[in-house]
Design an enzyme around this catalytic site. Structure first.
Site, PDB file in Angstrom:
ATOM      1  CB  CYS A 130      -3.756  68.078 -12.724  1.00  0.00           C
ATOM      2  SG  CYS A 130      -4.165  69.825 -12.601  1.00  0.00           S
TER       3      CYS A 130
ATOM      4  N   GLY B 102       0.173  67.362 -17.682  1.00  0.00           N
ATOM      5  CA  GLY B 102       0.487  68.693 -17.177  1.00  0.00           C
ATOM      6  C   GLY B 102       1.965  68.957 -17.252  1.00  0.00           C
TER       7      GLY B 102
ATOM      8  CG  ASN C  78      -7.152  65.131 -12.656  1.00  0.00           C
ATOM      9  OD1 ASN C  78      -7.306  64.008 -13.093  1.00  0.00           O
ATOM     10  ND2 ASN C  78      -7.248  66.202 -13.420  1.00  0.00           N
ATOM     11  N   GLY C  79      -9.022  68.047 -11.688  1.00  0.00           N
ATOM     12  CA  GLY C  79     -10.404  68.370 -12.022  1.00  0.00           C
ATOM     13  C   GLY C  79     -10.656  69.853 -11.857  1.00  0.00           C
TER      14      GLY C  79
ATOM     15  CB  CYS D  30     -13.727  63.027 -19.132  1.00  0.00           C
ATOM     16  SG  CYS D  30     -13.060  63.997 -20.496  1.00  0.00           S
TER      17      CYS D  30
ATOM     18  CE1 TYR E  63      -3.857  65.417 -27.882  1.00  0.00           C
ATOM     19  CE2 TYR E  63      -4.767  66.613 -26.008  1.00  0.00           C
ATOM     20  CZ  TYR E  63      -3.774  66.448 -26.951  1.00  0.00           C
ATOM     21  OH  TYR E  63      -2.695  67.291 -26.980  1.00  0.00           O
TER      22      TYR E  63
ATOM     23  CB  SER F 218      -2.931  62.949 -30.309  1.00  0.00           C
ATOM     24  OG  SER F 218      -3.008  64.051 -31.188  1.00  0.00           O
TER      25      SER F 218
ATOM     26  CG  ASP G  19      -5.182  66.473 -35.458  1.00  0.00           C
ATOM     27  OD1 ASP G  19      -4.698  65.802 -34.521  1.00  0.00           O
ATOM     28  OD2 ASP G  19      -4.957  67.688 -35.609  1.00  0.00           O
ATOM     29  CG  ASP G  20      -6.294  65.086 -31.121  1.00  0.00           C
ATOM     30  OD1 ASP G  20      -6.893  65.971 -30.491  1.00  0.00           O
ATOM     31  OD2 ASP G  20      -5.116  65.218 -31.498  1.00  0.00           O
TER      32      ASP G  20
ATOM     33  CB  CYS H 199     -18.732  64.086 -18.955  1.00  0.00           C
ATOM     34  SG  CYS H 199     -18.728  65.885 -19.188  1.00  0.00           S
TER      35      CYS H 199
ATOM     36  CB  CYS I  76     -16.114  69.316 -24.982  1.00  0.00           C
ATOM     37  SG  CYS I  76     -15.708  67.568 -25.162  1.00  0.00           S
TER      38      CYS I  76
END
Length: 496
Positions: A28, A54, A132-133, A267, A273, A314, A376-377, A470, A473
């Site tokens: 968001c 978003g 946001n989160g 993050c 990205y 991107s 690519d990202d 963080c 991922c």
């Protein structure tokens, strides 16, 4: 609280329909302003600059001393909704907040009740909040609150904060917000407002971004600095992890730290990205960081080729860095159709089957006969990567090599990013070589996690015992245990 004009029918979104879930979608964007004339116009401009965070829906809440609180929530783009003079006239006042949404928690369908900001009327007055989160213990909090009599109006995890504030015994809105947020786990950047106060908060680890700006005699809060630029605001600083600021037109910014200090875990994918390339993160250009990612990628994974080509948009800064470091010419071998987006016309099945070609087209004269490096990202499911590879080969390329400006995405994000289930992530089930064969390309290489850390300014790379960001991922190491998902069966990474 009036809600302006009824929302239009939900339009068909080409980008969503054609993406195949092959890009991580940002959570968001949030924006707030106080001490300005016609705050709604500032908020709408800020949200327009944050539209990349978003595209599903947006909302604005304002307060006017004579008319009280007013709100408008709409599906679709900011430009299609919050540029109407008729609508904006329903949002008067010198203070306002706004939110652009892509659903990550709650229902994935079109439900206007899930569109933020959310509003609550308390004994000491009304308050609106935009988040946001993602709250990782939202299910447990929701069950507890419902059992105690709370009635939820949405499926969003963010509404838990309003209900926790309503049950707090603290004496004013900022103190009630502090009280509520101490019960919350996960990631949050928040803008909130009362009749006179603009409030901004970041979670103790600072996973999600939030910045402070000065505009004339007023103040603003935003997810990114690009939203300050569009209204001519001066970038002041980032809101610190665990910091709460309470801002009024008369007294300015008051800051304090209501939470127990924790190591910062911003993050890292914001660098790769999510953030716009013209934004700043920690006073450092996102564009320059992405260009440096391309430099590190070229150093780690060289390849003999004729052309470095970005997957737009991107992948462009990283491709520029890769070309500069490798000495291989840069070229726009793929052109993006900039006017692809929402339409009120439902396309035929034949048009749908054109897939990625509706958004991207190959520059055949440049590609033909070349050994092409595509930058690519990220690679998520791999579906778009395969389609792009096929387009490049159809245009006559001699070879196709993929270079990816992030490590393999092997773990889902639970902190506000819409990530597929782990078994649908290509890197969760395949080795790098298996992914190469699956994509049918001549080579496939990702930047290492250490290389990514070097690119963002950590000269020693990733400190495995205490990573500075963080990066769950990529690494599967979650700084906050995703309690709700574990109860649903999610398996954490085994300790090494």
């Amino acid at each position: 609280m009036p809600d302006g004009i009824m929302p239009p029918a939900h339009p068909f979104d080409f980008d969503a329909a054609l993406s195949d879930g092959d890009k991580l979608k940002e959570e968001c964007g949030i924006f707030g302003a106080v001490g300005v004339t016609d705050a709604a116009n500032f908020v709408a401009l800020g949200l327009h600059a944050l539209q990349h965070r978003g595209q599903e829906a947006g909302g604005i809440v304002t307060h006017d001393p004579d008319e009280g609180f007013n709100s408008a929530r709409r599906f679709g783009y900011v430009r299609d909704n919050f540029t109407s003079a008729r609508l904006m006239e329903t949002l008067p006042g010198p203070i306002g907040i706004g939110h652009v949404r892509y659903s990550t928690a709650g229902s994935k369908g079109a439900a206007i009740r899930d569109v933020q900001p959310f509003f609550g009327e308390f004994s000491m007055g009304g308050a609106a909040i935009a988040h946001n989160g993602n709250i990782t213990n939202a299910d447990a909090l929701r069950r507890e609150l419902i059992e105690r009599g709370s009635i939820f109006q949405s499926s969003s995890d963010s509404e838990c904060i309003i209900h926790l504030m309503a049950r707090s015994l603290q004496r004013n809105i900022p103190e009630r917000m502090e009280d509520a947020l101490r019960r919350v786990e996960g990631a949050f950047s928040i803008v909130a407002m009362t009749r006179t106060k603009l409030i901004g908060v970041r979670d103790p680890m600072g996973v999600r971004p939030l910045v402070l700006g000065k505009v004339g005699d007023g103040w603003c809060l935003a997810s990114e600095t690009c939203a300050l630029d569009i209204i001519g605001a001066e970038y002041v600083r980032e809101i610190e992890p665990g910091e709460m600021v309470v801002i009024t037109a008369d007294e300015g910014v008051q800051s304090h730290q209501p939470f127990r200090p924790q190591p910062s875990k911003f993050c890292i994918f914001e660098h790769v990205y999510f953030s716009r390339p013209d934004s700043l993160i920690g006073s450092k250009s996102v564009y320059e960081t992405r260009r440096q990612i391309g430099v590190e990628l070229a150093r780690e994974n060289p390849v003999d080729a004729d052309l470095v080509c970005p997957v737009p948009d991107s992948g462009t800064p990283a491709a520029i860095g890769f070309a500069h470091e490798s000495g291989i010419p840069f070229g726009m071998g793929i052109i993006r159709n900039q006017y692809m987006g929402r339409t009120f016309i439902e396309p035929s099945e034949h048009i749908r089957n054109m897939g990625v070609r509706l958004k991207l087209n190959v520059n055949r004269a440049l590609i033909r006969g070349k050994r092409v490096i595509l930058v690519d990202d990220s690679v998520v499911r791999g579906t778009t990567s395969r389609k792009i590879k096929e387009m490049i080969l159809d245009a006559g390329a001699a070879e196709v090599h993929f270079r990816i400006a992030s490590p393999p995405t092997a773990w889902p994000c639970f902190y506000g990013v819409d990530t597929p289930e782990r078994e649908k992530l290509l890197a969760a089930t395949m080795t790098e070589e298996e992914m190469r064969k699956h994509l049918s390309v001549d080579s496939l290489k990702f930047i290492s996690l250490d290389g990514l850390y070097r690119a963002v300014g950590e000269a020693e790379g990733r400190k495995s015992n205490c990573p500075q960001y963080c990066d769950a991922c990529f690494s599967g190491e979650y700084p906050v245990t995703p309690a709700d998902m574990i109860k649903k069966g999610f398996q954490m990474k085994a300790a090494e």
